[in-house]
Design a protein around this motif. Structure first.
Motif, mmCIF file in Angstrom:
data_model
loop_
_atom_site.group_PDB
_atom_site.id
_atom_site.type_symbol
_atom_site.label_atom_id
_atom_site.label_comp_id
_atom_site.label_asym_id
_atom_site.label_seq_id
_atom_site.Cartn_x
_atom_site.Cartn_y
_atom_site.Cartn_z
ATOM 1 N N THR A 99 20.577 35.039 22.920
ATOM 2 C CA THR A 99 19.973 33.739 23.233
ATOM 3 C C THR A 99 19.113 33.816 24.487
ATOM 4 O OG1 THR A 99 21.737 32.480 22.166
ATOM 5 C CG2 THR A 99 20.479 31.344 23.854
ATOM 6 N N ALA A 100 19.615 34.493 25.503
ATOM 7 C CA ALA A 100 18.852 34.609 26.749
ATOM 8 C C ALA A 100 17.556 35.386 26.532
ATOM 9 C CB ALA A 100 19.697 35.288 27.820
ATOM 10 N N THR A 101 17.589 36.378 25.652
ATOM 11 C CA THR A 101 16.412 37.211 25.432
ATOM 12 C C THR A 101 15.351 36.486 24.606
ATOM 13 O OG1 THR A 101 17.789 39.198 25.529
ATOM 14 C CG2 THR A 101 15.603 39.435 24.558
ATOM 15 N N TYR A 102 15.756 35.902 23.489
ATOM 16 C CA TYR A 102 14.800 35.185 22.635
ATOM 17 C C TYR A 102 14.452 33.815 23.204
ATOM 18 C CZ TYR A 102 15.152 38.728 18.978
ATOM 19 O OH TYR A 102 15.087 39.902 18.266
ATOM 20 N N ASN A 103 15.389 33.224 23.922
ATOM 21 C CA ASN A 103 15.194 31.966 24.644
ATOM 22 C C ASN A 103 14.572 30.865 23.780
ATOM 23 O OD1 ASN A 103 15.510 30.431 26.980
ATOM 24 N ND2 ASN A 103 13.418 30.820 27.662
ATOM 25 N N PRO A 104 15.151 30.593 22.595
ATOM 26 C CA PRO A 104 14.594 29.519 21.765
ATOM 27 C C PRO A 104 14.794 28.165 22.430
ATOM 28 C CG PRO A 104 16.689 30.243 20.880
ATOM 29 C CD PRO A 104 16.353 31.194 21.993
ATOM 30 N N GLN A 105 13.812 27.294 22.274
ATOM 31 C CA GLN A 105 13.866 25.944 22.816
ATOM 32 C C GLN A 105 14.187 24.993 21.678
ATOM 33 O OE1 GLN A 105 14.364 23.241 24.280
ATOM 34 N NE2 GLN A 105 12.778 23.103 25.854
ATOM 35 N N LEU A 106 15.393 24.429 21.713
ATOM 36 C CA LEU A 106 15.864 23.620 20.593
ATOM 37 C C LEU A 106 15.570 22.134 20.729
ATOM 38 C CD1 LEU A 106 17.427 26.322 20.137
ATOM 39 C CD2 LEU A 106 19.256 24.952 19.143
ATOM 40 N N ALA A 107 14.632 21.771 21.596
ATOM 41 C CA ALA A 107 14.275 20.360 21.694
ATOM 42 C C ALA A 107 13.593 19.880 20.420
ATOM 43 C CB ALA A 107 13.368 20.123 22.897
ATOM 44 N N ALA A 108 12.711 20.735 19.880
ATOM 45 C CA ALA A 108 11.951 20.371 18.680
ATOM 46 C C ALA A 108 12.288 21.337 17.544
ATOM 47 C CB ALA A 108 10.448 20.413 18.967
ATOM 48 N N TRP A 109 12.485 20.797 16.344
ATOM 49 C CA TRP A 109 12.844 21.613 15.191
ATOM 50 C C TRP A 109 11.812 22.696 14.932
ATOM 51 C CZ3 TRP A 109 10.628 22.840 10.529
ATOM 52 C CH2 TRP A 109 11.462 23.401 9.545
ATOM 53 N N SER A 110 10.532 22.347 15.006
ATOM 54 C CA SER A 110 9.470 23.290 14.649
ATOM 55 C C SER A 110 9.370 24.457 15.617
ATOM 56 C CB SER A 110 8.114 22.572 14.580
ATOM 57 O OG SER A 110 7.778 22.031 15.851
ATOM 58 N N HIS A 111 9.908 24.326 16.809
ATOM 59 C CA HIS A 111 9.851 25.403 17.795
ATOM 60 C C HIS A 111 10.954 26.436 17.590
ATOM 61 C CE1 HIS A 111 7.308 23.131 21.027
ATOM 62 N NE2 HIS A 111 6.722 23.202 19.846
ATOM 63 N N ALA A 112 12.046 26.036 16.939
ATOM 64 C CA ALA A 112 13.175 26.959 16.723
ATOM 65 C C ALA A 112 13.914 26.563 15.445
ATOM 66 C CB ALA A 112 14.111 26.943 17.924
ATOM 67 N N PRO A 113 13.229 26.564 14.298
ATOM 68 C CA PRO A 113 13.853 26.057 13.075
ATOM 69 C C PRO A 113 15.094 26.833 12.645
ATOM 70 C CG PRO A 113 11.752 27.139 12.577
ATOM 71 C CD PRO A 113 11.818 26.984 14.064
ATOM 72 N N PHE A 114 15.087 28.166 12.804
ATOM 73 C CA PHE A 114 16.279 28.940 12.432
ATOM 74 C C PHE A 114 17.466 28.524 13.293
ATOM 75 C CE2 PHE A 114 19.125 32.561 13.201
ATOM 76 C CZ PHE A 114 19.534 32.843 11.899
ATOM 77 N N ALA A 115 17.261 28.453 14.601
ATOM 78 C CA ALA A 115 18.341 28.105 15.518
ATOM 79 C C ALA A 115 18.872 26.698 15.249
ATOM 80 C CB ALA A 115 17.863 28.219 16.964
ATOM 81 N N VAL A 116 17.970 25.750 15.024
ATOM 82 C CA VAL A 116 18.402 24.369 14.759
ATOM 83 C C VAL A 116 19.194 24.300 13.463
ATOM 84 C CG1 VAL A 116 17.628 22.016 14.283
ATOM 85 C CG2 VAL A 116 16.491 23.359 16.066
ATOM 86 N N GLU A 117 18.725 25.008 12.437
ATOM 87 C CA GLU A 117 19.426 24.976 11.152
ATOM 88 C C GLU A 117 20.787 25.669 11.235
ATOM 89 O OE1 GLU A 117 18.704 23.276 8.381
ATOM 90 O OE2 GLU A 117 17.040 22.420 9.521
ATOM 91 N N VAL A 118 20.898 26.708 12.066
ATOM 92 C CA VAL A 118 22.204 27.342 12.298
ATOM 93 C C VAL A 118 23.176 26.318 12.873
ATOM 94 C CG1 VAL A 118 23.439 28.959 13.806
ATOM 95 C CG2 VAL A 118 21.461 29.746 12.510
ATOM 96 N N GLU A 119 22.737 25.591 13.886
ATOM 97 C CA GLU A 119 23.626 24.602 14.502
ATOM 98 C C GLU A 119 23.972 23.493 13.516
ATOM 99 O OE1 GLU A 119 22.983 25.166 19.245
ATOM 100 O OE2 GLU A 119 22.370 23.253 18.367
ATOM 101 N N GLU A 120 23.001 23.076 12.704
ATOM 102 C CA GLU A 120 23.280 22.050 11.698
ATOM 103 C C GLU A 120 24.332 22.536 10.701
ATOM 104 O OE1 GLU A 120 22.113 18.890 11.160
ATOM 105 O OE2 GLU A 120 21.140 18.933 13.111
ATOM 106 N N LEU A 121 24.233 23.793 10.300
ATOM 107 C CA LEU A 121 25.211 24.372 9.377
ATOM 108 C C LEU A 121 26.614 24.348 9.986
ATOM 109 C CD1 LEU A 121 26.126 26.037 6.887
ATOM 110 C CD2 LEU A 121 25.432 28.088 8.151
#
Length: 379
Positions: A99-121
């Protein structure tokens, strides 16, 4: 001066870090469990003049790890018997590094769709585990305190249609929160933060079994001056801080349903029992709640802070936190997704859920059940 290093330097730094961390991870038992609390010695160990021009990475890493080893309570230590701070499982540690290396920003779905969908799952998986139906909702939080604060905000927005707009100034009566005398004090903190004040948090005495006394609770509800006060929420605790006691969740649910009161269960600690077929009966009634707090960084042994807020009311998070602004992406307008920044106290959001997702990919639900059953047997 550049902030980056070349490939060779990065590999050398990582080798130093991994060697140091592996040494600590494999030999934690050799350290003292708790440090000497000599505040002068601790402060004098910090580097100040070196902050001007910096020092070599290996020296900096050595300094920080030495400081943590000398001046920390070693919660991963086998002789640490304190409150709920486990030795982090290795999957969670790797997840934090990723997470620290890729540093996805989960404020907006389109900026980190994989990460957001993982959390939704993962939210859907836990909602199902706790007995909520497919319409349940939830969000990862930085800790149980944020999850309990979220619950109080949701209860306020559910009871008062204009709370998001008018706040406490629009209330005609004072909202009262009821919880056990053994409930976590993040409840009082939440009352301070939302602006109703902790005087409106009413601590109900406990029974001889250390559970919230439901008879006294009903009595307090009956005595409430309805011209001044209105019951807002009742909080049942599933795993109290002092003794691990679980309140009578079924009875609390019935009281809430009869009086049309939001029912929240703070299962930050004891919620892990839901992952065990042998223990989940202890949580009967939690499936009838309006919301749940669960800390994965307790019984699931992932790094701090990894918590989950769940709710059986799928519209309330949006009602509580939804906001629009021109500078945020608009992809959500075309897709059937929810923008995270409209769904949480947080705006900028770290990929918290990876610590749970990767742990489940490493160990599986079955691995967790075996571990929890083993720990309960030892207990």
């Amino acid at each position: 001066m550049q902030f980056d290093f070349d490939n060779k330097q990065r590999k050398e730094i990582l080798e130093i870090v991994f060697e140091k961390l592996e040494s600590y991870y494999s030999s934690t038992k050799d350290f003292r469990t708790n440090p000497d609390l000599n505040i002068n010695e601790i402060r004098e160990s910090l580097l100040t003049t070196e902050l001007v021009n910096g020092i070599k990475p290996d020296k900096a890493i050595q300094h920080v790890t030495n400081g943590l080893e000398a001046f920390s309570v070693h919660t991963p230590h086998p002789k640490y018997f304190g409150l709920f701070n486990p030795r982090s499982n290795y999957a969670g540690i790797i997840a934090d590094l990723i997470t620290a290396t890729y540093n996805p920003q989960l404020a907006a779905w389109s900026h980190a769709p994989f990460a957001v969908e993982v959390e939704e799952l993962i939210i859907r998986e836990f909602a199902n585990k706790f007995g909520y139906d497919k319409n349940a909702d939830g969000v990862f939080t930085t800790g149980g305190a944020e999850a309990n604060l979220t619950a109080m905000l949701c209860a306020l927005n559910h009871k008062y249609q204009n709370f998001a707009k008018d706040g406490v100034f629009g209330l005609d009566k004072k909202p009262v929160v009821f919880c056990s005398a053994e409930a976590h004090h993040s409840i009082q903190k939440a009352a301070k933060v939302v602006g109703i004040g902790y005087n409106l948090v009413k601590s109900i005495p406990i029974t001889d079994e250390l559970k919230l006394d439901t008879e006294i609770l009903q009595q307090k509800l009956n005595e409430l001056d309805s011209s001044i006060y209105a019951p807002l929420m009742i909080i049942g605790t599933a795993g109290t801080t002092g003794t691990g006691t679980i309140d009578e969740l079924n009875q609390l649910s019935s009281i809430c349903k009869k009086n049309n009161i939001w029912f929240h269960v703070d299962a930050a600690y004891g919620g892990g029992a839901i992952l065990s077929q042998d223990l989940k009966h202890q949580l009967i009634g939690i499936e009838k709640s309006d919301s749940i707090t669960f800390d994965a960084h307790k019984w699931m042994s992932v790094p701090m802070g990894t918590s989950i807020f769940l709710t059986s009311r799928n519209d309330i998070l949006g009602k509580t936190f939804r906001i629009t602004t021109e500078y945020m992406p608009k992809e959500a307008d075309k897709l059937t997704i929810t923008e995270p920044f409209t769904h949480s106290i947080q705006w900028s959001r770290r990929f918290i859920g990876l610590k749970v997702y990767l742990s489940l990919l490493f160990y599986g639900w079955q691995g967790y059940e075996q571990t929890i059953n083993h720990q309960a047997k030892m207990g």
